[in-house]
Design an enzyme around this catalytic site. Structure first.
Site, PDB file in Angstrom:
ATOM      1  N   GLU A   1       0.825  -1.220   0.000  1.00 25.76           N
ATOM      2  CA  GLU A   1       0.000   0.000   0.000  1.00 25.76           C
ATOM      3  C   GLU A   1       0.860   1.272   0.000  1.00 25.76           C
ATOM      4  O   GLU A   1       0.522   2.284   0.618  1.00 25.76           O
ATOM      5  CB  GLU A   1      -1.045  -0.039   1.114  1.00 25.76           C
ATOM      6  CG  GLU A   1      -1.961  -1.240   0.915  1.00 25.76           C
ATOM      7  CD  GLU A   1      -3.302  -1.154   1.582  1.00 25.76           C
ATOM      8  OE1 GLU A   1      -3.782  -0.045   1.819  1.00 25.76           O
ATOM      9  OE2 GLU A   1      -3.884  -2.233   1.841  1.00 25.76           O
TER      10      GLU A   1
HETATM   11  N1  CAA Z   1      -5.931  11.546  -4.022  1.00 26.49           N
HETATM   12  C1  CAA Z   1      -6.427  12.002  -5.199  1.00 26.49           C
HETATM   13  N2  CAA Z   1      -5.666  12.196  -6.286  1.00 26.49           N
HETATM   14  C2  CAA Z   1      -4.347  11.923  -6.166  1.00 26.49           C
HETATM   15  C3  CAA Z   1      -3.773  11.451  -4.979  1.00 26.49           C
HETATM   16  C4  CAA Z   1      -4.615  11.271  -3.873  1.00 26.49           C
HETATM   17  N3  CAA Z   1      -4.141  10.832  -2.703  1.00 26.49           N
HETATM   18  N4  CAA Z   1      -2.448  11.283  -5.183  1.00 26.49           N
HETATM   19  C5  CAA Z   1      -2.205  11.627  -6.447  1.00 26.49           C
HETATM   20  N5  CAA Z   1      -3.361  12.021  -7.044  1.00 26.49           N
HETATM   21  C6  CAA Z   1      -3.542  12.505  -8.401  1.00 26.49           C
HETATM   22  C7  CAA Z   1      -2.699  13.755  -8.622  1.00 26.49           C
HETATM   23  O1  CAA Z   1      -3.396  14.914  -8.219  1.00 26.49           O
HETATM   24  C8  CAA Z   1      -2.485  13.729 -10.112  1.00 26.49           C
HETATM   25  O2  CAA Z   1      -3.634  14.168 -10.758  1.00 26.49           O
HETATM   26  P1  CAA Z   1      -3.561  15.316 -11.894  1.00 26.49           P
HETATM   27  O3  CAA Z   1      -2.654  14.805 -12.969  1.00 26.49           O
HETATM   28  O4  CAA Z   1      -4.974  15.484 -12.318  1.00 26.49           O
HETATM   29  O5  CAA Z   1      -2.989  16.514 -11.228  1.00 26.49           O
HETATM   30  C9  CAA Z   1      -2.382  12.235 -10.403  1.00 26.49           C
HETATM   31  O6  CAA Z   1      -3.022  11.555  -9.325  1.00 26.49           O
HETATM   32  C10 CAA Z   1      -0.966  11.748 -10.546  1.00 26.49           C
HETATM   33  O7  CAA Z   1      -0.298  12.078  -9.349  1.00 26.49           O
HETATM   34  P2  CAA Z   1       1.270  12.238  -9.280  1.00 26.49           P
HETATM   35  O8  CAA Z   1       1.733  13.179 -10.354  1.00 26.49           O
HETATM   36  O9  CAA Z   1       1.629  12.563  -7.882  1.00 26.49           O
HETATM   37  O10 CAA Z   1       1.733  10.773  -9.708  1.00 26.49           O
HETATM   38  P3  CAA Z   1       3.128  10.042  -9.617  1.00 26.49           P
HETATM   39  O11 CAA Z   1       3.268   9.168 -10.777  1.00 26.49           O
HETATM   40  O12 CAA Z   1       4.225  11.018  -9.324  1.00 26.49           O
HETATM   41  O13 CAA Z   1       2.982   9.032  -8.357  1.00 26.49           O
HETATM   42  C11 CAA Z   1       2.531   8.113  -6.231  1.00 26.49           C
HETATM   43  C12 CAA Z   1       2.274   9.233  -7.244  1.00 26.49           C
HETATM   44  C13 CAA Z   1       2.181   8.706  -4.882  1.00 26.49           C
HETATM   45  C14 CAA Z   1       3.966   7.628  -6.187  1.00 26.49           C
HETATM   46  C15 CAA Z   1       1.592   6.948  -6.572  1.00 26.49           C
HETATM   47  O14 CAA Z   1       1.919   6.375  -7.815  1.00 26.49           O
HETATM   48  C16 CAA Z   1       1.559   5.886  -5.519  1.00 26.49           C
HETATM   49  O15 CAA Z   1       0.893   6.040  -4.495  1.00 26.49           O
HETATM   50  N6  CAA Z   1       2.295   4.742  -5.724  1.00 26.49           N
HETATM   51  C17 CAA Z   1       2.239   3.624  -4.837  1.00 26.49           C
HETATM   52  C18 CAA Z   1       1.132   2.707  -5.233  1.00 26.49           C
HETATM   53  C19 CAA Z   1       0.685   1.839  -4.111  1.00 26.49           C
HETATM   54  O16 CAA Z   1       0.447   2.281  -2.996  1.00 26.49           O
HETATM   55  N7  CAA Z   1       0.503   0.568  -4.420  1.00 26.49           N
HETATM   56  C20 CAA Z   1      -0.012  -0.347  -3.487  1.00 26.49           C
HETATM   57  C21 CAA Z   1      -0.665  -1.456  -4.196  1.00 26.49           C
HETATM   58  S1  CAA Z   1      -2.114  -1.991  -3.454  1.00 26.49           S
HETATM   59  C22 CAA Z   1      -1.703  -3.039  -2.197  1.00 26.49           C
HETATM   60  O17 CAA Z   1      -0.596  -3.138  -1.757  1.00 26.49           O
HETATM   61  C23 CAA Z   1      -2.884  -3.695  -1.654  1.00 26.49           C
HETATM   62  C24 CAA Z   1      -2.683  -4.975  -0.982  1.00 26.49           C
HETATM   63  O18 CAA Z   1      -3.048  -5.979  -1.529  1.00 26.49           O
HETATM   64  C25 CAA Z   1      -2.241  -5.005   0.429  1.00 26.49           C
END
Ligand code: CAA
Length: 384
Positions: free
Chosen positions: A368
């Protein structure tokens, strides 16, 4: 912000504690060793109403607040972190996403049984399918594709490390509909596991949370009805991010519980075990470890409850959730490692539980969103 729990929250906490002691503790070592999914224990959780704790009772949920949910995850994780992650994914990543963004028909058909954790007296769970072989932290790089075929969507691709992978009946799947739009071209679809073209890979042989059910899932020309799209095309990435904000509170609570379980065992052991003529807890070397454990756990708890409180009060909790998960998971790793140390040689063998907790703690720094991703979320927000 209120720092005391309500009567109802204390009741939930106690119910979770009793459940963990009575249902999860027996057999936890064997389930870990043999990677046995705790089906019976999860069924009991659904009887308790813990599989859809925050869901509106009209959709089969318990209608409780996020603090109660955190308390329950914390208590269960003290004993069995594998059961806790199954519960966390079902509640935070699946129920919350469906309840917040699903249509009325999607809620009736899918949310209701998933929130109850059962359908026709059989286990009925959900899973969240975002990660891929080449899209973990970089979640925008989705290779799974979804094509609009007019009457239905066609889904192709592979998802990795899916919690509840084989035990879930319903998957929330993120897939790329339009590469030219990048993350704005991602859709979320509701897919049933028993549809043609869905195949579940072998169970992952993991370091920790070994009894949780982790698989890769492959989709080959899976036909998905149009009505199973969540919200509009292109909403998928935002859906995933919003949903993960709440998921991270669940994992923070899991980390907090793992740390708490290891601390309680280390404390008890330090009052029993004697060395150099006195209980080891009377030696400053051990006392300082216990003091640091208790302090880190308390700090993690406050961050975790604060994020939950913000969510319950309709505030933006994205950064608080990232801080809670970051701190609690690193505290869990530190506390469990030191709990093994307090136990000495006994800590290194399975019967004393703390070695399992140390292995279980590690995943909370990874899934996550890794600790590095949490730092990205926090860092970007403070520099904005
Ligand atoms: N809420 C709403 N929108 C969001 C957001 C949030 N918390 N975070 C980002 N966004 C939106 C941004 O506003 C942006 O939108 P716009 O283009 O319209 O402005 C868009 O999403 C892209 O955001 P970023 O430019 O920040 O994207 P990025 O590529 O730089 O990456 C990141 C952001 C935080 C690294 C994201 O990719 C991330 O969270 N990665 C990790 C993924 C993750 O947690 N995976 C877990 C898998 S699920 C799991 O583990 C479940 C299980 O089984 C236990």
């Amino acid at each position: 912000m209120e720092l005391t729990l309500t009567e109802e929250q204390i009741m939930i906490q106690q119910a979770a504690k009793d459940y963990a002691q009575q249902s999860c503790l027996p057999g936890v070592i064997e389930r870990d060793e043999k990677q046995l999914f705790a089906k019976e224990q999860i069924m009991q959780l659904s009887e308790l109403g813990f599989m859809g704790m925050m869901v509106d009772p009209n959709y089969g949920g318990a209608g409780l607040d996020t603090i109660s949910y955190v308390l329950a995850i914390e208590e269960i994780s003290k004993v069995d972190a594998s059961v806790a992650v199954c519960m966390s994914v079902n509640n935070s990543l699946v129920c919350w996403g469906l309840e917040t963004y699903g249509t009325e028909a999607q809620k009736q058909k899918y949310l209701s049984p998933i929130a109850q954790g059962k359908k026709d007296d059989e286990l009925y769970l959900g899973a969240f399918l975002l990660s891929e072989p080449e899209a973990g932290s970089d979640a925008t790089s989705q290779r799974t594709t979804v094509e609009d075929m007019g009457e239905y969507f066609l889904l192709n691709g592979t998802k990795n490390w899916i919690t509840n992978g084989s035990s879930a009946s319903v998957y929330l799947v993120m897939a790329q509909a339009d590469h030219s739009k990048g993350h704005k071209g991602i859709n979320t679809l509701i897919v049933e596991k028993n549809w043609p073209g869905v195949s579940v890979g072998a169970k992952e042989n993991k370091m920790g949370i070994r009894s949780s059910d982790t698989h890769s899932i492959t989709f080959t020309d899976v036909k998905v009805p149009k009505e199973n799209l969540i919200r509009e095309p292109g909403f998928g990435f935002q859906f995933a991010m919003k949903t993960l904000d709440g998921g991270r509170i669940g994992i923070a609570a899991q980390a907090l519980g793992i740390a708490g379980g290891a601390y309680e065992r280390a404390l008890a052991y330090s009052k029993e075990r004697k060395a150099f003529g006195k209980e080891i807890g009377q030696h400053q070397a051990i006392q300082f470890k216990l003091a640091d454990m208790a302090t880190r756990i308390e700090a993690a708890r406050l961050l975790c409850y604060k994020a939950a409180w913000e969510k319950d009060n309709g505030m933006d909790y994205s950064v608080s959730a990232a801080m809670a998960k970051l701190y609690a998971s690193e505290a869990a790793m530190w506390v469990t490692t030191n709990a093994v140390q307090v136990h000495g040689g006994y800590g290194y063998v399975k019967e004393y539980h703390v070695e399992r907790m140390m292995r279980d703690a590690k995943i909370t720094e990874i899934y996550e969103g890794t600790s590095e991703v949490q730092r990205m979320v926090i860092g970007r927000s403070i520099l904005k």
